[in-house]
Design an enzyme around this catalytic site. Structure first.
Site, PDB file in Angstrom:
ATOM      1  N   SER A  96      50.124  36.588  44.311  1.00  0.00           N
ATOM      2  CA  SER A  96      51.217  36.195  43.445  1.00  0.00           C
ATOM      3  C   SER A  96      51.802  37.476  42.881  1.00  0.00           C
ATOM      4  O   SER A  96      51.087  38.247  42.258  1.00  0.00           O
ATOM      5  CB  SER A  96      50.650  35.309  42.333  1.00  0.00           C
ATOM      6  OG  SER A  96      51.664  34.564  41.728  1.00  0.00           O
ATOM      7  N   ARG A 156      37.502  32.831  35.701  1.00  0.00           N
ATOM      8  CA  ARG A 156      38.389  31.789  35.172  1.00  0.00           C
ATOM      9  C   ARG A 156      37.606  30.507  34.943  1.00  0.00           C
ATOM     10  O   ARG A 156      36.801  30.111  35.785  1.00  0.00           O
ATOM     11  CB  ARG A 156      39.540  31.535  36.144  1.00  0.00           C
ATOM     12  CG  ARG A 156      40.373  32.795  36.327  1.00  0.00           C
ATOM     13  CD  ARG A 156      41.634  32.583  37.109  1.00  0.00           C
ATOM     14  NE  ARG A 156      42.323  33.873  37.256  1.00  0.00           N
ATOM     15  CZ  ARG A 156      43.423  34.054  37.976  1.00  0.00           C
ATOM     16  NH1 ARG A 156      43.977  33.023  38.597  1.00  0.00           N
ATOM     17  NH2 ARG A 156      43.974  35.240  38.058  1.00  0.00           N
ATOM     18  N   ARG A 179      39.694  34.742  48.918  1.00  0.00           N
ATOM     19  CA  ARG A 179      40.555  33.909  49.760  1.00  0.00           C
ATOM     20  C   ARG A 179      40.914  34.627  51.055  1.00  0.00           C
ATOM     21  O   ARG A 179      41.141  33.988  52.084  1.00  0.00           O
ATOM     22  CB  ARG A 179      41.822  33.510  48.997  1.00  0.00           C
ATOM     23  CG  ARG A 179      41.528  32.481  47.919  1.00  0.00           C
ATOM     24  CD  ARG A 179      42.785  31.898  47.312  1.00  0.00           C
ATOM     25  NE  ARG A 179      42.447  30.952  46.255  1.00  0.00           N
ATOM     26  CZ  ARG A 179      43.350  30.295  45.533  1.00  0.00           C
ATOM     27  NH1 ARG A 179      44.651  30.496  45.735  1.00  0.00           N
ATOM     28  NH2 ARG A 179      42.964  29.449  44.598  1.00  0.00           N
ATOM     29  N   ARG A 207      38.556  27.976  45.051  1.00  0.00           N
ATOM     30  CA  ARG A 207      38.741  27.996  43.594  1.00  0.00           C
ATOM     31  C   ARG A 207      37.398  28.204  42.921  1.00  0.00           C
ATOM     32  O   ARG A 207      36.593  27.285  42.814  1.00  0.00           O
ATOM     33  CB  ARG A 207      39.381  26.678  43.141  1.00  0.00           C
ATOM     34  CG  ARG A 207      39.889  26.679  41.703  1.00  0.00           C
ATOM     35  CD  ARG A 207      40.601  25.379  41.361  1.00  0.00           C
ATOM     36  NE  ARG A 207      41.781  25.188  42.196  1.00  0.00           N
ATOM     37  CZ  ARG A 207      42.978  25.710  41.930  1.00  0.00           C
ATOM     38  NH1 ARG A 207      43.170  26.416  40.842  1.00  0.00           N
ATOM     39  NH2 ARG A 207      43.999  25.509  42.761  1.00  0.00           N
ATOM     40  N   GLU A 213      47.997  29.782  48.681  1.00  0.00           N
ATOM     41  CA  GLU A 213      48.276  30.992  47.907  1.00  0.00           C
ATOM     42  C   GLU A 213      47.161  32.032  48.044  1.00  0.00           C
ATOM     43  O   GLU A 213      45.982  31.714  47.902  1.00  0.00           O
ATOM     44  CB  GLU A 213      48.433  30.632  46.426  1.00  0.00           C
ATOM     45  CG  GLU A 213      48.642  31.850  45.561  1.00  0.00           C
ATOM     46  CD  GLU A 213      48.601  31.527  44.063  1.00  0.00           C
ATOM     47  OE1 GLU A 213      48.770  30.344  43.709  1.00  0.00           O
ATOM     48  OE2 GLU A 213      48.409  32.455  43.270  1.00  0.00           O
TER      49      GLU A 213
END
Length: 426
Positions: free
Chosen positions: A352, A262, A391, A277, A349
């Site tokens: 999802s 990303r 994560r 991130r 998070e």
RNA sequence: GGAGAGGUGGCAGAGCGGUUGAAUGCACCGGUCUUGAAAACCGGCAGGGGUUAACGCCCCUCCAGGGUUCGAAUCCCUGCCUCUCCGCCA
């Protein structure tokens, strides 16, 4: 994509639903386009019909040995007229398509209204945040002390938002992915898949990353429109593109472990420390495709599959329902799993899980044949992270840290770690 | 990288530029026959879209995009993909 028929038959309903996302539907623009489309389409098809009929009669006359010259004169101007109409229709249809492609999915009625993550609704919590008899460190401090995480090397090799892992920490990362895959294939009934990490633009249109979110993606320097995958959702869901599944093939359940890429454009200054991130991270992704009436049950089920990973690892987490303002473009309903991170003293998070109903399926023509009607029907797609591996590593390090800076290896991972019970500085 | 062949319905496989969205076979669904099944026979069986209250009618699609033509699965151009042989390679 939304059902164009719904938009035509009940535009107010669509407008109301989209307003919950804070989006104003330009009904007038739509209706103008739609009126022109209808007019041009009817006209074009009439001309096509005329051309077909005339051409056939010419063929027949010729076969009968008659003089076709008068017939040819009759259709002389038809071609040009038709070409103009077809051209105009094509333009309107493309405008209409673009309009539709930019509309997000309608939020489900059970989704709470809200602006941003502050308004997400907590559903439940599992586990207790651990008590430490010392000041807990974050994964960056822990990882650097262990010699397991090297952000400096990664920055030298590539740039910011990358990580190098070493030794037992790298192995722990691999163990996590293995564990997740084994769990989902062995106990949750998913079929493992290995997929391309590079996809074409059609696939990204299919799942909804394009056309609106091109800036979040890494595009290759290729004449072809190729991109690095931002999530395995893209190749996995596109397995169904332009397919008609037989009823026995349902429910369709696949899992894959892939890297995700990303660009994180627009995330400047956010989560700059550590590996929360990253431009590149690993994820185990769950995807299901089911018949329409089952998708909301399956969303609960799939969310449960992701939760099982956290429970087996012993990581405290909570489940939230995203509010309308936080909901992703293609989803009608999303649960986020948020894991407790002692280094930050809050839930973050880690997964999802979303139901897209027929939104993605319509974009990619993913269908199944209903034996009751004999007709193809759009599938409903559901997916979720099960889990984000990087994560999860962070969560394990921070939650299982000990006073001396070592990391206890969760029971379920020890088999993947050669029996190692704790990771100590190397 | 070099040389060649090819992409048609779920599959196999036809298709002189004209009434072919597409022969034929297999598969699949329904029926007749049978105690039941098989076989045989009869019938059905692509997808997308427009229009209609509905029956229906119409349009588009034979890998994709352009072109030639009154008319293209069939002719021409470009791209993509597949296969075979040689070379190289994890």
């Amino acid at each position: 994509m939304l059902d164009p028929k719904l938009l035509r038959s009940d535009p107010e309903k669509v407008a109301t639903a989209l307003a919950r996302r804070g989006l104003e539907l330009d009904l007038e623009a739509f209706e103008t386009l739609e009126r022109r489309r209808k007019e041009l389409q009817v006209k074009t098809q009439e001309l096509q019909n005329l051309r077909n009929t005339k051409s056939k009669s010419i063929g027949r006359a010729k076969a009968a040995g008659e003089d076709i010259q008068p017939l040819l004169e009759e259709v002389a101007s038809l071609g040009d007229e038709l070409k103009v109409a077809e051209e105009a229709l094509k333009v309107v249809q493309e405008e209409l398509r673009q309009f539709m492609l930019h509309l997000p999915n309608l939020p489900h009625e059970s989704v709470p209204d809200g602006r941003d993550e502050e308004d997400n609704r907590e559903e439940r919590r599992w586990g207790e945040p651990p008590e430490f008899g010392f000041e807990p460190r974050d994964h960056v401090a822990l990882g650097e002390a262990l010699g397991g995480l090297d952000f400096e090397a990664a920055a030298r090799i590539t740039g910011s938002r990358f990580t190098v892992m070493h030794g037992a920490t790298a192995r722990l990362h691999r163990a996590l992915a293995q564990f997740m895959l084994d769990l989902h294939t062995g106990e949750h009934g998913y079929r493992e898949a290995y997929v391309p990490y590079i996809v074409n633009d059609d696939s990204l249109y299919g799942t909804g990353q394009l056309p609106k979110f091109a800036e979040d993606l890494f595009r290759l320097e290729e004449e072809r429109p190729w991109y690095l995958i931002p999530t395995a959702e893209v190749p996995l869901t596109n397995l169904l593109r332009d397919q008609i599944l037989s009823p026995e093939a349902l429910p369709f359940k696949v899992v894959a472990h892939t890297p995700c890429f990303r660009s994180e454009a627009g995330a400047y200054g956010k989560d700059t420390r550590g590996m929360i991130r990253q431009h590149q991270f690993d994820k185990v992704e769950l995807v299901q495709a089911v018949r329409a009436e089952e998708s909301f049950d399956v969303l609960e089920q799939l969310t449960g599959h992701a939760e099982t990973v956290l429970q087996k690892l012993g990581l405290p987490y909570r489940v939230v329902t995203l509010c309308t303002g936080d909901l992703g473009f293609s989803a009608t309903k999303t649960y986020d799993l948020e894991v407790w991170l002692p280094g930050q003293g809050r839930y973050r998070e880690i997964s999802s899980c979303s139901n897209f109903v027929d939104f993605q399926a319509r974009r990619m023509q993913a269908r199944w044949r209903n034996p009751d009607t004999g007709k193809p029907e759009l599938l409903h797609t559901i997916n979720g992270s099960g889990l984000a591996v990087g994560r999860t590593l962070v969560a394990v390090m921070e939650n299982f840290q000990q006073a001396d800076g070592s990391i206890r290896v969760p029971e379920v991972l020890r088999g993947y770690m050669g029996g190692l019970e704790a990771i100590a500085p190397e």
